[in-house]
Design a protein around this motif. Structure first.
Motif, PDB file in Angstrom:
ATOM      1  N   VAL A  96       0.856  -1.183   0.000  1.00  0.00           N
ATOM      2  CA  VAL A  96       0.000   0.000   0.000  1.00  0.00           C
ATOM      3  C   VAL A  96       0.888   1.228   0.000  1.00  0.00           C
ATOM      4  N   LYS A  97       0.616   2.155  -0.907  1.00  0.00           N
ATOM      5  CA  LYS A  97       1.308   3.444  -0.892  1.00  0.00           C
ATOM      6  C   LYS A  97       0.400   4.441  -0.179  1.00  0.00           C
ATOM      7  N   VAL A  98       0.951   5.075   0.851  1.00  0.00           N
ATOM      8  CA  VAL A  98       0.218   6.069   1.628  1.00  0.00           C
ATOM      9  C   VAL A  98       0.844   7.426   1.348  1.00  0.00           C
ATOM     10  N   VAL A  99       0.015   8.378   0.915  1.00  0.00           N
ATOM     11  CA  VAL A  99       0.462   9.747   0.676  1.00  0.00           C
ATOM     12  C   VAL A  99      -0.365  10.657   1.574  1.00  0.00           C
ATOM     13  N   GLU A 100       0.308  11.372   2.456  1.00  0.00           N
ATOM     14  CA  GLU A 100      -0.390  12.318   3.326  1.00  0.00           C
ATOM     15  C   GLU A 100      -0.765  13.549   2.513  1.00  0.00           C
ATOM     16  N   VAL A 101      -2.063  13.806   2.422  1.00  0.00           N
ATOM     17  CA  VAL A 101      -2.570  14.958   1.685  1.00  0.00           C
ATOM     18  C   VAL A 101      -2.609  16.186   2.592  1.00  0.00           C
ATOM     19  N   SER A 102      -2.933  15.967   3.860  1.00  0.00           N
ATOM     20  CA  SER A 102      -2.976  17.036   4.856  1.00  0.00           C
ATOM     21  C   SER A 102      -2.756  16.389   6.224  1.00  0.00           C
ATOM     22  N   GLU A 103      -2.872  17.169   7.291  1.00  0.00           N
ATOM     23  CA  GLU A 103      -2.707  16.628   8.635  1.00  0.00           C
ATOM     24  C   GLU A 103      -3.811  15.643   9.003  1.00  0.00           C
ATOM     25  N   VAL A 104      -4.945  15.702   8.311  1.00  0.00           N
ATOM     26  CA  VAL A 104      -6.086  14.849   8.660  1.00  0.00           C
ATOM     27  C   VAL A 104      -6.534  13.924   7.526  1.00  0.00           C
ATOM     28  N   GLU A 105      -5.850  13.957   6.396  1.00  0.00           N
ATOM     29  CA  GLU A 105      -6.280  13.140   5.261  1.00  0.00           C
ATOM     30  C   GLU A 105      -5.082  12.508   4.557  1.00  0.00           C
ATOM     31  N   SER A 106      -5.245  11.227   4.211  1.00  0.00           N
ATOM     32  CA  SER A 106      -4.223  10.497   3.460  1.00  0.00           C
ATOM     33  C   SER A 106      -4.880   9.817   2.274  1.00  0.00           C
ATOM     34  N   ARG A 107      -4.120   9.615   1.212  1.00  0.00           N
ATOM     35  CA  ARG A 107      -4.582   8.887   0.038  1.00  0.00           C
ATOM     36  C   ARG A 107      -3.871   7.540   0.017  1.00  0.00           C
ATOM     37  N   LEU A 108      -4.630   6.450  -0.043  1.00  0.00           N
ATOM     38  CA  LEU A 108      -4.071   5.105  -0.061  1.00  0.00           C
ATOM     39  C   LEU A 108      -4.270   4.487  -1.434  1.00  0.00           C
ATOM     40  N   THR A 109      -3.210   3.913  -1.987  1.00  0.00           N
ATOM     41  CA  THR A 109      -3.278   3.171  -3.246  1.00  0.00           C
ATOM     42  C   THR A 109      -2.800   1.756  -2.967  1.00  0.00           C
ATOM     43  N   LEU A 110      -3.675   0.770  -3.183  1.00  0.00           N
ATOM     44  CA  LEU A 110      -3.336  -0.628  -2.931  1.00  0.00           C
ATOM     45  C   LEU A 110      -2.822  -1.272  -4.211  1.00  0.00           C
ATOM     46  N   PHE A 111      -1.652  -1.868  -4.131  1.00  0.00           N
ATOM     47  CA  PHE A 111      -1.081  -2.667  -5.212  1.00  0.00           C
ATOM     48  C   PHE A 111      -1.289  -4.116  -4.767  1.00  0.00           C
ATOM     49  N   LEU A 112      -2.444  -4.636  -5.128  1.00  0.00           N
ATOM     50  CA  LEU A 112      -2.964  -5.886  -4.577  1.00  0.00           C
ATOM     51  C   LEU A 112      -2.700  -7.053  -5.522  1.00  0.00           C
ATOM     52  N   ILE A 113      -2.145  -8.132  -4.956  1.00  0.00           N
ATOM     53  CA  ILE A 113      -1.936  -9.375  -5.707  1.00  0.00           C
ATOM     54  C   ILE A 113      -2.796 -10.429  -5.016  1.00  0.00           C
TER      55      ILE A 113
END
Length: 89
Positions: free
Chosen positions: A71-88
């Motif tokens: 999972v790639k986690v990118v913090e968008v702000s202090e209260v929000e993150s964007r998660l991208t799952l690279f799922l196998i």
């Protein structure tokens, strides 16, 4: 496509602190999705400002019972993150 498809919950325990520089945590998270759950864990290090990091997919239930990947986690702000799952499956 930027659509919200579930929710998650987890806990991160502080394992290393370098004052005014960084904090390293051990995180265990479960994502609840319409067809099952996916478990994730890792050891991210946080510094001041937005950050991104990778966590390991450690398993799942239902449609995700053979899940692995990351999972790639990118913090968008202090209260929000964007998660991208690279799922196998």
């Amino acid at each position: 496509d930027g659509k919200k498809v579930g929710h998650d919950g987890g806990v991160c325990t502080l394992v290393r602190l370098v004052p005014r520089v960084s904090a390293t945590t051990q995180c265990v998270v479960t994502a609840s999705l319409p067809k099952g759950q996916i478990t994730v864990q890792g050891l991210p290090t946080f510094t001041e400002g937005p950050t991104s990091f990778l966590l390991a997919i450690t398993g799942g239930t239902g449609a995700y019972k053979t899940a692995h990947g990351q999972v790639k986690v990118v913090e968008v702000s202090e209260v929000e993150s964007r998660l991208t799952l690279f799922l196998i499956l």
